[in-house]
Write an enzyme that holds these catalytic residues in place. Structure first.
Site, PDB file in Angstrom:
ATOM      1  CE  LYS A 282      -3.925   2.020   2.638  1.00 49.09           C
ATOM      2  NZ  LYS A 282      -4.820   1.620   3.719  1.00 49.09           N
TER       3      LYS A 282
ATOM      4  CB  SER B 280      -8.218   3.648   2.941  1.00 50.91           C
ATOM      5  OG  SER B 280      -7.216   3.074   3.742  1.00 50.91           O
TER       6      SER B 280
ATOM      7  CB  SER C 273      -8.468   0.660   6.060  1.00 50.37           C
ATOM      8  OG  SER C 273      -8.994   2.054   5.608  1.00 50.37           O
TER       9      SER C 273
HETATM   10  N1  GLN Z   1     -13.117   4.033   6.700  1.00 51.87           N
HETATM   11  C1  GLN Z   1     -12.384   4.495   7.812  1.00 51.87           C
HETATM   12  C2  GLN Z   1     -11.994   5.891   7.768  1.00 51.87           C
HETATM   13  O1  GLN Z   1     -12.276   6.447   6.789  1.00 51.87           O
HETATM   14  C3  GLN Z   1     -11.117   3.697   8.332  1.00 51.87           C
HETATM   15  C4  GLN Z   1     -10.029   3.852   7.389  1.00 51.87           C
HETATM   16  C5  GLN Z   1      -8.803   2.995   7.727  1.00 51.87           C
HETATM   17  O2  GLN Z   1      -9.056   2.011   8.626  1.00 51.87           O
HETATM   18  N2  GLN Z   1      -7.645   3.648   7.211  1.00 51.87           N
HETATM   19  O3  GLN Z   1     -11.415   6.564   8.565  1.00 51.87           O
END
Ligand code: GLN
Length: 482
Positions: free
Chosen positions: A82, A157, A181
């Site tokens: 990532k 994400s 994410s």
């Molecule tokens: N969807 C969640 C957010 O927008 C989690 C994101 C993540 O785990 N990086 O904060």
């Protein structure tokens, strides 16, 4: 071996073929790079592809194997990373204009570990900017599409990492998980994603979103592949002050041994709420039956306060983000705006132009909840909620080994969804509470929805009980394939 055959191999298969000298890492790597070349434009999973570097790493891995120096299982196996995990000399953007030119002078500890093991890094995957999002649409480099249906999102994400696996553009990948994410994209793309216990994998070199929650996790096509990758990256690191000194035994080896320990599975009431779509409920109930069939004892448990968890998460993560992202001002780090009259304007323009809308929203929210007069009302109350959730889980784990929930209340959203941001936040309603408590959690495919898109089962375990999670996941995986 034909490319299509190579791409269909699991990591375990590749490991055997590599050690039997029936396949080389260069052959595997070329097959994956070709697959990336064919699909990059349509699905957009990579921000950076390392065509030449990957072949060079593969040659090195083959030589090490030939001379008997390859000690690690994953020597020669391709991995995607990532794009918020630092790679020395390779652009690391966090999918943000702010870092679109950032080339780190050092590797994250997990990257160093993978390189030492002889893994081949194929490239850096797309994501929601700085990890903020659930759809992989908040990227400066354009959205990633779900390879199972290109009109749908892959989830976020770490959407690029999960979509790369589902579209055979890598066998395994690293993601990061702050509130879901790794698990949500794994669920949306029909692959396996594991967020390990907080502190078990070094965060050194992971560009911070919310440091008390951020954790690097692994995504793979199946449970064993995921376990192999986690074995390589976990362990103590003096460069991360939150890193645990615990010793770990190989999960992959442990999983190959059978156990007849009876599994006690907690089922929270909340999983049957109206907010969960009917097809997800059906798949969830089937998963319960699969575990029962395997001899698990199903225990209904009091609900974890999901709604409050969601609110606490957005307060705490945004507060931490507003502090972590303050360093990106065009002077210390990041994109620098041109044609400015004074330093104030330099800061304002650099941050206004360098960050996308979702990131700006979180910074504003975070700054607000930390400001005097509101700190007690928001930040402190959210911290109290986090502590309560942690103790609720601790109580629950006195009676159960794992807790299961759907990973998300619905299948992958359409790329054109018109949901408000708070509706999108609710896709994480089940993944957020284990993150607040720092617990390990896995998403494993457990069925399909009416739209034929995958549904994930989240399995939450007690601290450092990744083996138990993966064993429970194996039961679902095996029965799903029958
Ligand atoms: N969807 C969640 C957010 O927008 C989690 C994101 C993540 O785990 N990086 O904060």
């Amino acid at each position: 071996m034909k490319d299509a055959e190579i791409l269909s191999l699991s990591v375990t298969d590749m490991v055997t073929l590599l050690s039997d000298k029936k396949l080389s890492s260069v052959e595997i790597t070329k097959a994956y790079l070709d697959s990336i070349g064919r699909q990059q434009e349509s699905i957009n999973v990579y921000i950076t592809v390392l065509y030449d570097e990957a072949i060079a790493q593969a040659e090195k891995a083959d030589n090490a194997r030939a001379s008997g120096e390859a000690t690690s299982r994953i020597n020669g196996i391709p991995v995607a990373i990532k794009d918020n995990i630092c790679t020395k000399g390779i652009r690391t953007t966090c999918a943000s204009k702010m870092l679109s030119e950032f080339v780190p002078p050092y590797n994250a500890t997990v990257v160093d570990k993978l390189i030492e093991s002889g893994a081949v890094i194929l490239g850096k995957t797309n994501m929601d900017e700085f990890g903020m999002g659930s759809t992989c649409q908040n990227s400066f480099f354009g959205e990633t599409k779900n390879p199972l249906d290109v009109t749908k999102v892959p989830g976020g994400s770490s959407g690029g990492s999960a979509a790369a696996i589902a579209s055979l553009q890598t066998p395994v990948a690293l993601g990061s998980d702050t509130g879901g994410s790794v698990r949500l994209p794994a669920s949306n793309c029909g692959v396996v994603g594991l967020k390990p216990t907080y502190s078990s994998v070094s965060r050194y070199g992971l560009i911070a979103f919310a440091s008390s929650l951020d954790q690097i996790g692994v995504i793979g096509r199946n449970i064993s592949d995921t376990a192999i990758l986690l074995d390589e990256i976990r362990g103590y690191d003096s460069k991360d002050s939150t890193s645990s000194k615990r010793e770990y035994r190989s999960l992959y080896s442990a999983l190959s041994k059978k156990t007849d320990k009876k599994l006690r599975v907690g089922v929270p009431d909340e999983c049957f709420s109206d907010y969960v779509s009917e097809d997800v409920k059906t798949a969830y109930c089937n998963a319960i039956k699969m575990l029962e069939k395997f001899g698990a004892e199903i225990i209904r448990i009091n609900s974890i306060p999901y709604k409050q968890a969601l609110a606490a998460y957005y307060i705490l993560s945004s507060a931490e983000a507003s502090s972590n992202l303050s360093r990106f001002d065009g002077v210390r780090y990041g994109y620098r705006a041109q044609n400015v009259k004074n330093t104030d304007e330099l800061f304002i323009k650099s941050r206004s132009e360098g960050f996308g809308d979702e990131v700006k929203k979180r910074i504003l929210l975070g700054t607000f909840v930390l400001s005097s007069g509101y700190y007690d009302d928001y930040y402190l109350r959210a911290t109290a909620m986090k502590n309560r959730i942690t103790s609720d889980f601790n109580c629950a784990f006195k009676n159960v080994d794992v807790i299961i929930t759907p990973t998300s209340p619905r299948t992958a959203l359409s790329l054109e969804h018109m949901l408000s941001c708070t509706e999108i936040y609710k896709t994480d309603m089940f993944t957020i509470s284990p993150s607040l408590a720092g617990l390990p959690a896995l998403s494993v495919p457990c069925g399909k929805g009416k739209d034929n898109m995958p549904i994930g089962l989240q399995i939450i375990g007690n601290y450092f009980c990744e083996e138990t999670l993966l064993r429970a996941g194996l039961i679902i995986e095996e029965q799903n394939h029958e």
